[in-house]
Motif scaffolding. Structure first.
Motif, short mmCIF file in Angstrom:
data_model
loop_
_atom_site.label_atom_id
_atom_site.label_comp_id
_atom_site.label_asym_id
_atom_site.label_seq_id
_atom_site.Cartn_x
_atom_site.Cartn_y
_atom_site.Cartn_z
N ARG A 1 -17.01 6.95 2.33
CA ARG A 1 -16.29 7.20 1.13
C ARG A 1 -15.27 6.12 1.13
N PRO A 2 -15.63 4.91 0.82
CA PRO A 2 -14.30 3.91 0.68
C PRO A 2 -13.74 3.76 -0.44
N PHE A 3 -12.51 3.78 -0.66
CA PHE A 3 -11.70 3.76 -1.68
C PHE A 3 -10.74 2.50 -1.85
N ARG A 4 -10.42 2.09 -3.04
CA ARG A 4 -9.51 1.06 -3.13
C ARG A 4 -8.02 1.36 -3.06
N LEU A 5 -7.50 0.79 -1.91
CA LEU A 5 -5.99 1.34 -1.66
C LEU A 5 -5.14 1.26 -2.86
N PRO A 6 -4.14 2.06 -3.06
CA PRO A 6 -3.21 2.20 -4.29
C PRO A 6 -2.27 1.15 -3.72
N LEU A 7 -2.04 -0.04 -4.59
CA LEU A 7 -1.13 -1.03 -4.24
C LEU A 7 -0.20 -1.08 -5.29
N ALA A 8 1.09 -1.31 -5.00
CA ALA A 8 2.26 -1.72 -5.88
C ALA A 8 2.30 -2.98 -6.01
N ILE A 9 1.13 -3.46 -6.72
CA ILE A 9 0.98 -4.96 -7.02
C ILE A 9 0.51 -5.01 -8.62
N ASP A 10 1.51 -5.96 -9.43
CA ASP A 10 1.07 -6.25 -10.89
C ASP A 10 -0.09 -7.38 -10.82
N GLY B 1 5.24 0.73 -9.74
CA GLY B 1 4.13 0.11 -10.36
C GLY B 1 2.86 0.18 -9.59
N VAL B 2 2.50 1.40 -9.02
CA VAL B 2 1.15 1.55 -8.29
C VAL B 2 0.02 1.26 -9.08
N ALA B 3 -0.88 0.55 -8.50
CA ALA B 3 -2.12 0.45 -9.38
C ALA B 3 -3.29 1.07 -8.39
N GLY B 4 -4.25 1.61 -9.16
CA GLY B 4 -5.36 1.96 -8.15
C GLY B 4 -6.43 2.67 -9.04
N CYS B 5 -7.70 3.28 -8.25
CA CYS B 5 -8.65 3.53 -8.93
C CYS B 5 -8.71 5.09 -8.76
N ALA B 6 -8.57 5.94 -9.87
CA ALA B 6 -8.46 7.37 -9.77
C ALA B 6 -9.92 7.95 -9.55
N ASP B 7 -10.87 7.19 -9.91
CA ASP B 7 -12.20 7.70 -9.75
C ASP B 7 -12.75 7.52 -8.41
N ASP B 8 -12.13 6.99 -7.58
CA ASP B 8 -12.30 6.73 -6.15
C ASP B 8 -12.47 8.01 -5.51
N ASP B 9 -13.29 8.22 -4.43
CA ASP B 9 -12.89 9.47 -3.54
C ASP B 9 -12.06 9.17 -2.54
N PHE B 10 -10.87 9.79 -2.40
CA PHE B 10 -9.81 9.64 -1.56
C PHE B 10 -9.71 10.64 -0.54
N GLY B 11 -10.71 11.52 -0.41
CA GLY B 11 -11.07 12.53 0.61
C GLY B 11 -9.91 13.72 0.56
N PRO B 12 -9.25 13.74 1.92
CA PRO B 12 -8.31 14.83 1.69
C PRO B 12 -6.99 14.41 1.12
N LEU B 13 -6.69 12.94 1.02
CA LEU B 13 -5.59 12.46 0.54
C LEU B 13 -5.31 12.98 -1.20
N VAL C 1 -0.96 8.85 6.99
CA VAL C 1 -0.81 7.58 6.12
C VAL C 1 0.28 6.84 6.12
N GLY C 2 0.61 5.87 5.89
CA GLY C 2 2.17 5.23 6.01
C GLY C 2 3.05 5.89 5.05
N PRO C 3 4.32 6.04 5.64
CA PRO C 3 5.19 6.88 4.88
C PRO C 3 5.98 6.34 3.81
N GLY C 4 5.70 5.13 3.31
CA GLY C 4 6.49 4.45 2.30
C GLY C 4 6.58 5.53 1.19
N ALA D 1 0.79 -1.26 -0.05
CA ALA D 1 0.11 0.03 -0.03
C ALA D 1 0.98 1.27 -0.01
N LEU D 2 0.76 1.84 -1.13
CA LEU D 2 1.51 3.39 -1.15
C LEU D 2 0.42 4.55 -1.59
#
Length: 498
Positions: free
Chosen positions: A176-185, A133-145, A477-480, A88-89
């Motif tokens: 507003r749940p969102f899918r975590l951006p994950l560095a996973i192929d 290689g971070v994958a995520g859903c940009a249409d999700d609502d990340f709130g203040p992030l 959030v995590g600092p990675g 999770a990044l």
């Protein structure tokens, strides 16, 4: 003067890997030194005993933690934390860079504002997301992030059915749940039930190891040497230039290397201790060690969920990032966690019979509310009288209060999706040290910071720090990703002046 390398990097984790890659890509000769081995050479990558009980891929040193000797869950092979993290990044909020707005007198006036802004890091967040290689859903609502203006480079993994229920149930209640951006192929991911804490068996999870290997494969001037421990930085008699003294852990041979620039990336524990062994003097070296405090809640569902054998660490919530309706205190993100394996479950709940533990494992889903703990100079890392590592850390009353306020909010998220009971635990075991930071903070004023805004030591212009030690506060959030982005920012500064 003869130099062995343009740049020497100590540590191959999130910051060291990104920094070394960027410097080598810019045409500089780079040596990266890693204390651990190149990879985990033990049993199968998904062997719980070898990985989590025996701590095979984790740091092999014993650390005195509040008076008790422990081996920490701290990355101990090439790649550091990126070899064993959950992938999770996340970008923080731009408001995380002005902590004084939320904490006021709870933190020193000197760190009410970071010396850089979210905007200063934004292009490097973009680059780090691409490199890992971070994958995520940009249409999700990340709130203040923050999130990338151009979207993510890859599509997220399909949601687990239980996570689909959590999303639907909580959106109906206005969250507003969102899918975590994950560095996973996703094309290589096995959807393992285990992920965080384990070395990825297919290389699907983005890591600094892959980044370093790609630099070498492309012919960049990068050497990676493992099982080499940096002992101290020393001043060469006569020239006054800085040398790095190291020891080869396999042969015991001691060597000195000379570089134009040094980058310390041995982590929030390792980097300040290297400076302490080197005789560096500053009242803040090793102080203000931070480690997110977590409100962990496990929802128990009436039927088996399959969460224990599938990848479920997929969801995040920022609805309580700045507090709940009744408690307006800045807190942090809520995110789902994997179900712990049978051995780890037995470790944390030995009082339960094995059949009961298995019954619960088949029906639980854990989530964590991560609270931004505040810097405290009494929380510190230092060398013991025998030269061993010593860590002193206790959460403040304010940190613990916010954890208590967060836990019921996390439980409501799970109960809306059908959990009939929630087990809440204020988890703060000090052998789990993910998200550690803060022990060599940066700032413009040398009286209040070890590093300048470019993460160069105020006292030695040839030495930079590119791990999480530089952070004045711990973010929500995590600092990675912030460590990676900052390392790329600092690498641009260093390569421009060489």
């Amino acid at each position: 003067m003869q130099y062995d390398f343009d740049v020497i990097v100590v540590g191959g984790g999130a910051g060291g890997g990104a920094f070394a890659y960027a410097c080598a890509r810019a045409g500089k000769s780079v040596l990266l030194l890693e204390r651990g081995d190149r990879r985990f050479a033990g049993a199968g990558a998904q062997d719980e005993k070898a990985t989590l009980m025996d701590k095979g891929p984790f740091d092999d040193r014993e650390v005195d933690v509040n008076g008790t000797p422990r081996r920490l869950y701290m990355g101990g092979i090439l790649g550091g934390g990126t070899s064993v993290y959950g992938g999770a990044l996340l970008r923080p909020s731009d408001q995380d860079f002005q902590p004084g707005r939320y904490y006021g007198r709870r933190i020193p006036r000197a760190i009410w504002d970071w010396p850089i802004s979210y905007g200063d890091l934004e292009p490097y967040y973009d680059e780090a997301e691409r490199l890992y290689g971070v994958a995520g859903c940009a249409d999700d609502d990340f709130g203040p992030l923050g999130k990338p203006a151009g979207g993510f480079g890859g599509e997220p993994l399909p949601l687990h059915p239980l996570n689909e229920r959590i999303v639907a149930a909580n959106r109906r209640r206005g969250l507003r749940p969102f899918r975590l951006p994950l560095a996973i192929d996703g094309s290589r991911c096995l959807r393992c039930g285990v992920c965080a804490g384990y070395v990825c068996p297919t290389g699907a999870r983005g890591s600094s190891v892959a980044l370093l290997e790609s630099a070498v494969a492309r012919g960049h001037s990068l050497q990676v040497r493992t099982q080499v421990e940096a002992e101290r930085l020393v001043k060469e008699p006569g020239t006054g230039s800085t040398l790095l003294a190291v020891i080869d852990r396999t042969t015991g041979r001691r060597l000195h290397y000379r570089a134009r620039r040094y980058a310390l990336a041995a982590g929030a524990i390792g980097s300040p201790l290297l400076l302490e062994r080197s005789g560096a003097v500053h009242p803040l070296i090793g102080r203000n060690y931070m480690l997110h405090i977590a409100a962990i809640v496990a929802g128990v569902f009436p039927q088996a969920t399959d969460a224990g054998s599938s990848f479920v660490k997929q969801l995040g919530f920022t609805d309580y990032y700045f507090g709940t309706k009744r408690h307006r205190h800045k807190m942090g993100i809520v995110q789902s966690l994997p179900v712990p394996g049978p051995l780890m479950t037995a470790k944390v709940a030995p009082f339960l019979p094995a059949p009961v533990r298995q019954f619960l494992r088949e029906r639980v889903l854990p989530m964590a509310g991560m609270i931004e703990d505040l810097p405290d100079p009494a929380n510190r890392v230092t060398l013991g009288p025998d030269g061993g590592l010593r860590l002193t850390h206790r959460y403040s009353r304010y940190d613990r209060m916010r954890r208590r306020r967060m836990a019921p909010a996390v439980a409501r998220i799970l109960k809306r999706a059908g959990a009939v009971y929630c087990i809440s635990r204020g988890y703060s075991a000090h052998d789990h040290v993910a998200h550690q930071c803060g022990t060599l903070r940066f700032g413009a004023d040398p009286a209040h910071a070890v590093l300048d805004p470019d993460c160069r030591m105020h006292s030695d212009p040839s030495v930079f720090v590119v791990d999480g030690s530089f952070m004045p506060t711990s973010l929500g959030v995590g600092p990675g990703l912030t460590i990676m982005a900052n390392a790329l920012r600092v690498a641009a500064k260093v390569t421009a002046e060489l």
